[in-house]
Design an enzyme around this catalytic site. Sequence first.
Site, PDB file in Angstrom:
ATOM      1  N   GLY A 176      36.529  50.164  37.935  1.00  0.00           N
ATOM      2  CA  GLY A 176      36.553  49.549  39.272  1.00  0.00           C
ATOM      3  C   GLY A 176      37.946  49.562  39.868  1.00  0.00           C
ATOM      4  O   GLY A 176      38.492  48.529  40.230  1.00  0.00           O
ATOM      5  N   SER A 177      38.519  50.777  39.992  1.00  0.00           N
ATOM      6  CA  SER A 177      39.928  50.822  40.387  1.00  0.00           C
ATOM      7  C   SER A 177      40.182  51.586  41.684  1.00  0.00           C
ATOM      8  O   SER A 177      41.275  52.064  41.926  1.00  0.00           O
ATOM      9  CB  SER A 177      40.778  51.388  39.243  1.00  0.00           C
ATOM     10  OG  SER A 177      40.153  52.485  38.633  1.00  0.00           O
ATOM     11  N   GLY A 194      41.373  46.675  45.053  1.00  0.00           N
ATOM     12  CA  GLY A 194      41.508  45.359  44.439  1.00  0.00           C
ATOM     13  C   GLY A 194      42.409  45.324  43.216  1.00  0.00           C
ATOM     14  O   GLY A 194      43.359  46.096  43.081  1.00  0.00           O
ATOM     15  N   TYR A 199      27.863  34.797  39.556  1.00  0.00           N
ATOM     16  CA  TYR A 199      29.184  35.398  39.321  1.00  0.00           C
ATOM     17  C   TYR A 199      29.834  34.702  38.129  1.00  0.00           C
ATOM     18  O   TYR A 199      30.321  35.358  37.203  1.00  0.00           O
ATOM     19  CB  TYR A 199      30.036  35.235  40.581  1.00  0.00           C
ATOM     20  CG  TYR A 199      31.469  35.726  40.468  1.00  0.00           C
ATOM     21  CD1 TYR A 199      31.777  37.081  40.533  1.00  0.00           C
ATOM     22  CD2 TYR A 199      32.527  34.824  40.326  1.00  0.00           C
ATOM     23  CE1 TYR A 199      33.090  37.527  40.434  1.00  0.00           C
ATOM     24  CE2 TYR A 199      33.838  35.260  40.230  1.00  0.00           C
ATOM     25  CZ  TYR A 199      34.126  36.617  40.292  1.00  0.00           C
ATOM     26  OH  TYR A 199      35.429  37.049  40.198  1.00  0.00           O
ATOM     27  N   GLY A 236      41.741  46.148  40.206  1.00  0.00           N
ATOM     28  CA  GLY A 236      41.630  47.361  39.396  1.00  0.00           C
ATOM     29  C   GLY A 236      42.666  48.373  39.855  1.00  0.00           C
ATOM     30  O   GLY A 236      43.428  48.922  39.049  1.00  0.00           O
TER      31      GLY A 236
END
Length: 265
Positions: free
Chosen positions: A14-15, A18, A155, A20
């Site tokens: 997930g980069s 954000g 979450y 990541g």
Amino acid sequence: MKIEIPGKTAIITGSSAGLGWGSAAALAAAGSTVVLTGRYAEKLQAAKERLLQAVPGASVRLHVADLTTAAGCSSLVEAEPSCDILVNSLAKNWTPKDFFNTPDEEWETSFQASVMPGVRCTRGYLRQMMDRGWGRVLFLSSVEAVHVNPDSLDYAFTRAAVLNLSRGLAKIAGASGVTVNSMLIGVTMTEGTESVLRAMLPTPDTDLYTFGAAAVKQRYPTSVDGRVHTVEEVTNLVVYLCSELSSAMTGGTFRVDGGIVENLV
Ligand SMILES: NC(=O)c1ccc[n+]([C@@H]2O[C@H](COP(=O)([O-])OP(=O)(O)OC[C@H]3O[C@@H](n4cnc5c(N)ncnc54)[C@H](OP(=O)(O)O)[C@@H]3O)[C@@H](O)[C@H]2O)c1
């Protein structure tokens, strides 16, 4: 202190954006080769260009896949068979939800998007790290794991799950030279946080960080510094935990939360 981590390959889930992306940029600045991952080729290419602007000369590779699926994780391990540093950052965005109106599918999606990528990617890389006698596995989690707000339980439960997972994996890695840790992160000014805060601004010229501070204090009355942190304030610890300097730290959960979490230890 400038931390150097030369000659290592760091894969960050997930980069494309954000924390990541921020972790990847910080690890690249420390001298590691970084592999950016995300679902969309164009977005990932833009993330690479942004990283090269931030860290000229960085060694960056891309892997396009949906890591919320088993096939996506397998394709990553196949395309990038060697990994020294794994940063499990991928998690589905935080969104407020009413418990009574959250269907089973939402819980399942949260689990698949925010817990299983860490399970599958670590399963893909941990053994080789142990065989080589060096490795770093890091799970990015949130204060929501322990400072539980009832408006986002789908979450929060995933953030708590990765703490448990991280602790257990550290025991599996044992004294092999591979450390496994997790981080409890407070509110951080990523692109996502910025757009959530901007949508809430009372007037367009309200200062974002001042408004953010008020939002932090309202949601987390125990916050000691009562403010939103920068991505760099968080990724400083990412780099430390992925470096040689943290060799005695494993099985731990480390906070960059401005003091939100009340526990003393
Ligand atoms: N931001 C904060 O204030 C904050 C606070 C506490 C903890 N954290 C933790 O930090 C980590 C990163 O959070 P972030 O806020 O920086 O992330 P983010 O900006 O929301 O997302 C960054 C990455 O996640 C991927 N992604 C998001 N939702 C996805 C989904 N449903 N399926 C597949 N990929 C998805 C995106 O990839 P694509 O290119 O594929 O879209 C993107 O690369 C998470 O573990 C989070 O719990 C963040």
